[in-house]
Design a protein around this motif. Sequence first.
Motif, PDB file in Angstrom:
ATOM      1  N   ALA A  64       0.811  -1.028  -0.122  1.00  0.00           N
ATOM      2  CA  ALA A  64      -0.110   0.018  -0.026  1.00  0.00           C
ATOM      3  C   ALA A  64       0.834   1.181   0.217  1.00  0.00           C
ATOM      4  CB  ALA A  64      -1.095  -0.075   1.296  1.00  0.00           C
ATOM      5  N   LEU A  65       1.954   1.330   0.842  1.00  0.00           N
ATOM      6  CA  LEU A  65       2.884   2.517   0.905  1.00  0.00           C
ATOM      7  C   LEU A  65       3.520   2.821  -0.393  1.00  0.00           C
ATOM      8  CD1 LEU A  65       4.447   4.416   2.301  1.00  0.00           C
ATOM      9  CD2 LEU A  65       6.176   3.031   2.949  1.00  0.00           C
ATOM     10  N   ARG A  66       3.800   1.614  -1.195  1.00  0.00           N
ATOM     11  CA  ARG A  66       4.389   1.898  -2.760  1.00  0.00           C
ATOM     12  C   ARG A  66       3.420   2.561  -3.465  1.00  0.00           C
ATOM     13  NH1 ARG A  66       8.569  -3.214  -3.782  1.00  0.00           N
ATOM     14  NH2 ARG A  66      10.129  -2.521  -2.038  1.00  0.00           N
ATOM     15  N   ASP A  67       2.245   2.132  -3.437  1.00  0.00           N
ATOM     16  CA  ASP A  67       0.963   2.729  -4.259  1.00  0.00           C
ATOM     17  C   ASP A  67       0.841   4.162  -3.836  1.00  0.00           C
ATOM     18  OD1 ASP A  67       0.489   0.079  -5.445  1.00  0.00           O
ATOM     19  OD2 ASP A  67      -1.224  -0.246  -4.125  1.00  0.00           O
ATOM     20  N   ASP A  78      -2.403   2.317   7.783  1.00  0.00           N
ATOM     21  CA  ASP A  78      -2.687   1.029   8.054  1.00  0.00           C
ATOM     22  C   ASP A  78      -4.585   1.001   7.893  1.00  0.00           C
ATOM     23  OD1 ASP A  78      -0.845   0.073  10.357  1.00  0.00           O
ATOM     24  OD2 ASP A  78      -0.653   2.060   9.923  1.00  0.00           O
ATOM     25  N   ARG A  79      -5.168   2.086   8.098  1.00  0.00           N
ATOM     26  CA  ARG A  79      -6.368   1.939   7.956  1.00  0.00           C
ATOM     27  C   ARG A  79      -6.685   2.266   6.366  1.00  0.00           C
ATOM     28  NH1 ARG A  79     -11.003   2.970  10.181  1.00  0.00           N
ATOM     29  NH2 ARG A  79     -12.663   4.399   9.284  1.00  0.00           N
ATOM     30  N   LEU A  80      -6.225   2.838   5.592  1.00  0.00           N
ATOM     31  CA  LEU A  80      -6.496   2.834   3.928  1.00  0.00           C
ATOM     32  C   LEU A  80      -6.034   1.170   3.480  1.00  0.00           C
ATOM     33  CD1 LEU A  80      -4.539   5.656   2.441  1.00  0.00           C
ATOM     34  CD2 LEU A  80      -7.137   5.470   2.965  1.00  0.00           C
ATOM     35  N   THR A  81      -5.286   0.699   4.186  1.00  0.00           N
ATOM     36  CA  THR A  81      -5.189  -0.852   3.837  1.00  0.00           C
ATOM     37  C   THR A  81      -5.867  -1.703   4.178  1.00  0.00           C
ATOM     38  OG1 THR A  81      -2.508  -0.273   4.200  1.00  0.00           O
ATOM     39  CG2 THR A  81      -3.185  -2.415   3.651  1.00  0.00           C
ATOM     40  N   MET A  82      -6.522  -1.415   5.305  1.00  0.00           N
ATOM     41  CA  MET A  82      -7.519  -2.241   5.993  1.00  0.00           C
ATOM     42  C   MET A  82      -8.732  -2.049   4.985  1.00  0.00           C
ATOM     43  SD  MET A  82      -6.786  -1.398   9.958  1.00  0.00           S
ATOM     44  CE  MET A  82      -8.367  -2.200  10.813  1.00  0.00           C
ATOM     45  N   ILE A  83      -8.972  -0.983   4.670  1.00  0.00           N
ATOM     46  CA  ILE A  83     -10.199  -0.698   3.706  1.00  0.00           C
ATOM     47  C   ILE A  83     -10.070  -1.182   2.541  1.00  0.00           C
ATOM     48  CG2 ILE A  83     -11.806   1.157   2.746  1.00  0.00           C
ATOM     49  CD1 ILE A  83     -10.787   3.002   4.855  1.00  0.00           C
ATOM     50  N   LYS A  84      -8.739  -1.085   1.878  1.00  0.00           N
ATOM     51  CA  LYS A  84      -8.542  -1.768   0.666  1.00  0.00           C
ATOM     52  C   LYS A  84      -8.648  -3.263   0.333  1.00  0.00           C
ATOM     53  CE  LYS A  84      -5.441  -1.476  -3.385  1.00  0.00           C
ATOM     54  NZ  LYS A  84      -4.407  -0.717  -4.016  1.00  0.00           N
ATOM     55  N   TYR A  85      -8.351  -4.008   1.336  1.00  0.00           N
ATOM     56  CA  TYR A  85      -8.047  -5.424   1.472  1.00  0.00           C
ATOM     57  C   TYR A  85      -9.200  -6.135   2.298  1.00  0.00           C
ATOM     58  CZ  TYR A  85      -3.450  -4.671  -0.825  1.00  0.00           C
ATOM     59  OH  TYR A  85      -2.614  -4.346  -1.664  1.00  0.00           O
ATOM     60  N   GLY A  86     -10.020  -4.995   3.073  1.00  0.00           N
ATOM     61  CA  GLY A  86     -11.123  -5.847   3.851  1.00  0.00           C
ATOM     62  C   GLY A  86     -10.529  -6.349   5.302  1.00  0.00           C
ATOM     63  N   ILE A  87      -9.442  -5.849   5.881  1.00  0.00           N
ATOM     64  CA  ILE A  87      -8.706  -6.449   6.995  1.00  0.00           C
ATOM     65  C   ILE A  87      -9.246  -5.863   7.977  1.00  0.00           C
ATOM     66  CG2 ILE A  87      -6.641  -6.489   8.247  1.00  0.00           C
ATOM     67  CD1 ILE A  87      -5.376  -6.042   5.593  1.00  0.00           C
ATOM     68  N   PRO A  88     -10.129  -6.679   9.102  1.00  0.00           N
ATOM     69  CA  PRO A  88     -10.982  -6.340  10.256  1.00  0.00           C
ATOM     70  C   PRO A  88     -10.142  -5.683  11.372  1.00  0.00           C
ATOM     71  CG  PRO A  88     -10.590  -8.779   9.978  1.00  0.00           C
ATOM     72  CD  PRO A  88     -10.011  -8.185   9.118  1.00  0.00           C
TER      73      PRO A  88
END
Length: 334
Positions: free
Chosen positions: A108-111, A308-318
């Motif tokens: 996600a950071l690289r994106d 972290d929050r963006l990554t959680m949203i993107k991949y559906g991590i709870p």
Amino acid sequence: MNIPEIKKSFFRELGKAHDAVDIENVRVAYTGRNGKLTAILRSLGIMPLEERKKTGPSAQALRKEMEEALKEKTNALAGSGGRPASNVDLTAPGKKFSRGHLHPLTIALRDVRRIFSSMNFSVIDGPEIESEYYNFDALNVASNHPARDMWDTFWIKQPEPEEKDPRKHLLLRTHTSPVQARFMREHTPPFQIIVPGRVFRYEATDAGHEINFNQIEGLVVGKNANLANFKFILEDFFRKFFKGKKIEFRYRPSYFPFTEPSVEVDIKLAGGKWLEVMGAGMVHPRVFEYAGYNPRDWQGFAFGMGLDRLTMIKYGIPDIRFFYSGDLRFIKQF
Ligand code: DAH
């Protein structure tokens, strides 16, 4: 078609066959149940005797010739690296042996870096052990101001006697915003930067909170940088980060000591609920003064979001704690 014509067209088509399927198609077309040669063999019975005596043997001979040619072609393909009769494709590209992969936060950071770099932002670093001055004072958060409670802080143990100078009093940075102040001290606008980095909060952990997480700070300063520019950049960023998915945006008034006015940004992905994703606003004139700028000369906007929050949203991590758990059952899903 007469026999010489059938023979000619059979060998022409067989010559063009590149694999077992092509060969089979040729076979069916000539010696199959409704094949061209089969039709002639079938009609032998109703032919006048004279004609049958002529046609019969040459039709039988051609059938033999065709069968042999079909067999030969099949063997030749199998032997020469062509696609053999089995469905194993020896010409397919090899499979790469996997030696592991990047952590979802790194992906996600690289994106994020790639997208902002494409908009001409520079990517800037700052220290994780920070002074009280940069973490708070230079961002217009006075030491006696209740806004300090917005950031539960890990303080670095003080030497004796206690250090009163906020420039020497150390802590683990609670946000990436201090890098705004550091960068402005050493650079003259116009510029646009993002600051990805690790931050720390003295908090109880739960599904949404960790004592250590990652933020992306943004700062754009110029003669005219304004909230309309901010909206455009931000919405462009989110559309790219979520790969063109439909996103709705909502801006709510908020409070941060270092911006005025301040906003909170929410996004809604198709079918989802509103999610708070960042704080932002126009840089407070006091922050420019601390950086040594004349606030009448410059204006700009700043923003801060949780990687972290963006990554959680993107991949559906709870649960944010999965990122730092080292649990292979989690890591291997990416
Ligand atoms: N530093 C804030 C926090 O950690 C987030 C933030 C809000 C950053 C507004 C900004 C901003 O640059 O303008 O809660």
